[in-house]
Design a protein around this motif. Structure first.
Motif, PDB file in Angstrom:
ATOM      1  N   ILE A  40      41.498  41.064  41.811  1.00  0.00           N
ATOM      2  CA  ILE A  40      40.902  39.733  41.767  1.00  0.00           C
ATOM      3  C   ILE A  40      40.925  39.199  43.195  1.00  0.00           C
ATOM      4  O   ILE A  40      41.969  39.196  43.846  1.00  0.00           O
ATOM      5  CB  ILE A  40      41.681  38.772  40.833  1.00  0.00           C
ATOM      6  CG1 ILE A  40      41.561  39.219  39.380  1.00  0.00           C
ATOM      7  CG2 ILE A  40      41.213  37.334  41.000  1.00  0.00           C
ATOM      8  CD1 ILE A  40      40.171  39.053  38.776  1.00  0.00           C
TER       9      ILE A  40
ATOM     10  N   PHE B 115      36.566  37.550  40.963  1.00  0.00           N
ATOM     11  CA  PHE B 115      37.081  36.420  41.738  1.00  0.00           C
ATOM     12  C   PHE B 115      37.961  35.541  40.861  1.00  0.00           C
ATOM     13  O   PHE B 115      37.733  35.428  39.658  1.00  0.00           O
ATOM     14  CB  PHE B 115      35.930  35.573  42.288  1.00  0.00           C
ATOM     15  CG  PHE B 115      35.096  36.293  43.322  1.00  0.00           C
ATOM     16  CD1 PHE B 115      35.425  36.221  44.664  1.00  0.00           C
ATOM     17  CD2 PHE B 115      33.998  37.030  42.943  1.00  0.00           C
ATOM     18  CE1 PHE B 115      34.657  36.880  45.617  1.00  0.00           C
ATOM     19  CE2 PHE B 115      33.222  37.701  43.881  1.00  0.00           C
ATOM     20  CZ  PHE B 115      33.554  37.626  45.218  1.00  0.00           C
ATOM     21  N   ASP B 116      38.952  34.876  41.492  1.00  0.00           N
ATOM     22  CA  ASP B 116      39.815  33.984  40.712  1.00  0.00           C
ATOM     23  C   ASP B 116      39.046  32.722  40.329  1.00  0.00           C
ATOM     24  O   ASP B 116      37.964  32.439  40.838  1.00  0.00           O
ATOM     25  CB  ASP B 116      41.127  33.700  41.424  1.00  0.00           C
ATOM     26  CG  ASP B 116      41.034  32.723  42.575  1.00  0.00           C
ATOM     27  OD1 ASP B 116      39.953  32.178  42.855  1.00  0.00           O
ATOM     28  OD2 ASP B 116      42.068  32.492  43.221  1.00  0.00           O
ATOM     29  N   GLU B 117      39.624  31.976  39.395  1.00  0.00           N
ATOM     30  CA  GLU B 117      38.936  30.840  38.789  1.00  0.00           C
ATOM     31  C   GLU B 117      38.506  29.790  39.805  1.00  0.00           C
ATOM     32  O   GLU B 117      37.394  29.265  39.736  1.00  0.00           O
ATOM     33  CB  GLU B 117      39.837  30.196  37.727  1.00  0.00           C
ATOM     34  CG  GLU B 117      39.177  29.057  36.994  1.00  0.00           C
ATOM     35  CD  GLU B 117      40.070  28.448  35.925  1.00  0.00           C
ATOM     36  OE1 GLU B 117      39.599  27.495  35.268  1.00  0.00           O
ATOM     37  OE2 GLU B 117      41.221  28.889  35.754  1.00  0.00           O
ATOM     38  N   SER B 118      39.369  29.468  40.774  1.00  0.00           N
ATOM     39  CA  SER B 118      39.003  28.439  41.753  1.00  0.00           C
ATOM     40  C   SER B 118      37.819  28.887  42.604  1.00  0.00           C
ATOM     41  O   SER B 118      36.931  28.088  42.923  1.00  0.00           O
ATOM     42  CB  SER B 118      40.197  28.072  42.639  1.00  0.00           C
ATOM     43  OG  SER B 118      40.587  29.172  43.432  1.00  0.00           O
TER      44      SER B 118
ATOM     45  N   LYS C 112      41.132  36.452  45.866  1.00  0.00           N
ATOM     46  CA  LYS C 112      41.723  35.112  45.935  1.00  0.00           C
ATOM     47  C   LYS C 112      41.145  34.296  47.081  1.00  0.00           C
ATOM     48  O   LYS C 112      41.117  33.077  47.036  1.00  0.00           O
ATOM     49  CB  LYS C 112      43.240  35.207  46.117  1.00  0.00           C
ATOM     50  CG  LYS C 112      43.950  36.179  45.202  1.00  0.00           C
ATOM     51  CD  LYS C 112      44.086  35.695  43.819  1.00  0.00           C
ATOM     52  CE  LYS C 112      45.313  34.887  43.641  1.00  0.00           C
ATOM     53  NZ  LYS C 112      45.366  34.262  42.334  1.00  0.00           N
ATOM     54  N   LYS C 113      40.720  34.979  48.163  1.00  0.00           N
ATOM     55  CA  LYS C 113      40.128  34.303  49.314  1.00  0.00           C
ATOM     56  C   LYS C 113      39.112  35.239  49.938  1.00  0.00           C
ATOM     57  O   LYS C 113      39.399  36.422  50.140  1.00  0.00           O
ATOM     58  CB  LYS C 113      41.202  33.919  50.336  1.00  0.00           C
ATOM     59  CG  LYS C 113      40.669  33.102  51.499  1.00  0.00           C
ATOM     60  CD  LYS C 113      41.798  32.661  52.420  1.00  0.00           C
ATOM     61  CE  LYS C 113      41.238  31.832  53.568  1.00  0.00           C
ATOM     62  NZ  LYS C 113      42.279  31.475  54.518  1.00  0.00           N
TER      63      LYS C 113
ATOM     64  N   SER D 110      33.869  36.255  37.128  1.00  0.00           N
ATOM     65  CA  SER D 110      35.312  36.085  36.934  1.00  0.00           C
ATOM     66  C   SER D 110      36.050  37.418  36.842  1.00  0.00           C
ATOM     67  O   SER D 110      37.276  37.455  36.953  1.00  0.00           O
ATOM     68  CB  SER D 110      35.588  35.263  35.676  1.00  0.00           C
ATOM     69  OG  SER D 110      35.080  33.954  35.830  1.00  0.00           O
TER      70      SER D 110
ATOM     71  N   GLU E 199      44.413  40.215  44.842  1.00  0.00           N
ATOM     72  CA  GLU E 199      45.548  40.524  43.990  1.00  0.00           C
ATOM     73  C   GLU E 199      45.196  41.769  43.195  1.00  0.00           C
ATOM     74  O   GLU E 199      44.170  41.800  42.507  1.00  0.00           O
ATOM     75  CB  GLU E 199      45.845  39.358  43.049  1.00  0.00           C
ATOM     76  CG  GLU E 199      47.012  39.611  42.131  1.00  0.00           C
ATOM     77  CD  GLU E 199      47.310  38.431  41.224  1.00  0.00           C
ATOM     78  OE1 GLU E 199      48.178  38.590  40.349  1.00  0.00           O
ATOM     79  OE2 GLU E 199      46.684  37.373  41.371  1.00  0.00           O
TER      80      GLU E 199
ATOM     81  N   THR F 193      45.462  44.165  40.187  1.00  0.00           N
ATOM     82  CA  THR F 193      45.825  44.008  38.781  1.00  0.00           C
ATOM     83  C   THR F 193      45.783  45.368  38.093  1.00  0.00           C
ATOM     84  O   THR F 193      45.342  46.361  38.670  1.00  0.00           O
ATOM     85  CB  THR F 193      44.851  43.047  38.070  1.00  0.00           C
ATOM     86  OG1 THR F 193      43.546  43.645  38.041  1.00  0.00           O
ATOM     87  CG2 THR F 193      44.786  41.701  38.779  1.00  0.00           C
TER      88      THR F 193
END
Length: 194
Positions: free
Chosen positions: A185, A100-103, A187-188, A97, A178, A180
């Motif tokens: 992070i 990578f994002d949560e999804s 996202k894809k 985490s 993204e 930060t």
């Protein structure tokens, strides 16, 4: 020691005057989006490989836990992960985490052929991989778009025939991050050999 990952990008430039190659470490900061994308993509691949290409380190192959597969006559064999960074699924999830994002993290754990799980309070995995597409080669960033702190990288990937002869390129998928305060992070992302 803290589980951080980093990457360097090295380029080689031919000097035609003396026919030598010049090696240079490139700036991989956000100020240089192309090389930043390659560095972040390398870090993402380093983490993601443990959810598609290989399992985390296992050193004791003699001791395993056999778990029957529901509604079948077969079993799966789980081996204790030997990695000092994490000893439980929760610790592994917390580490993933960070990148990578949560999804994406949820999808990685749901679809990983390694099927990480806690057994008697310790992290176990199935050995092996999810299969690789040997006809895919190097991934190249073709361009990118920046929207605030989100960067979308467009990519292409080498495509080979069954004799490993380059036949062209395929869409390598979009790689979206993204930026930060503490790094990035993802996202894809698509692992480059899937």
């Amino acid at each position: 020691d803290d589980g951080s990952l980093s990457a360097s990008v090295i380029t080689y430039t031919l000097n035609p005057n003396d026919m030598t190659m010049r090696r240079a470490y490139e700036d991989c900061s956000f100020d240089n989006p192309l090389y930043y994308g390659y560095a972040v993509h390398a870090i993402a691949g380093n983490v993601y490989q443990y959810f598609c290409a290989t399992s985390l380190n296992v050193s004791d192959y003699e001791n395993y836990v056999e778990i029957p597969v529901a509604n079948t006559d077969s079993s799966q064999y789980f081996f204790k992960v030997d990695d000092p960074r994490f000893s439980t699924v929760d610790e592994l999830k917390a580490y993933v985490s960070r990148f990578f994002d949560e999804s994406m993290v949820n999808e990685m754990f749901m679809t990983a052929p390694q099927q990480y799980r806690d057994i008697d309070g310790e992290l176990y995995t199935i050995l092996g991989d999810g299969g690789m597409d040997s006809t895919l080669g190097k991934l190249t960033i073709t361009d990118w778009e920046i929207d605030g702190n989100v960067i979308t990288y467009h990519t292409k990937q080498e495509k080979f025939d069954e004799n490993y002869v380059l036949t062209g390129y395929v869409d390598g998928g979009d790689f979206i991050i993204e930026v930060t305060d503490s790094g990035f992070i993802v996202k894809k992302y698509r692992y480059p050999s899937l």
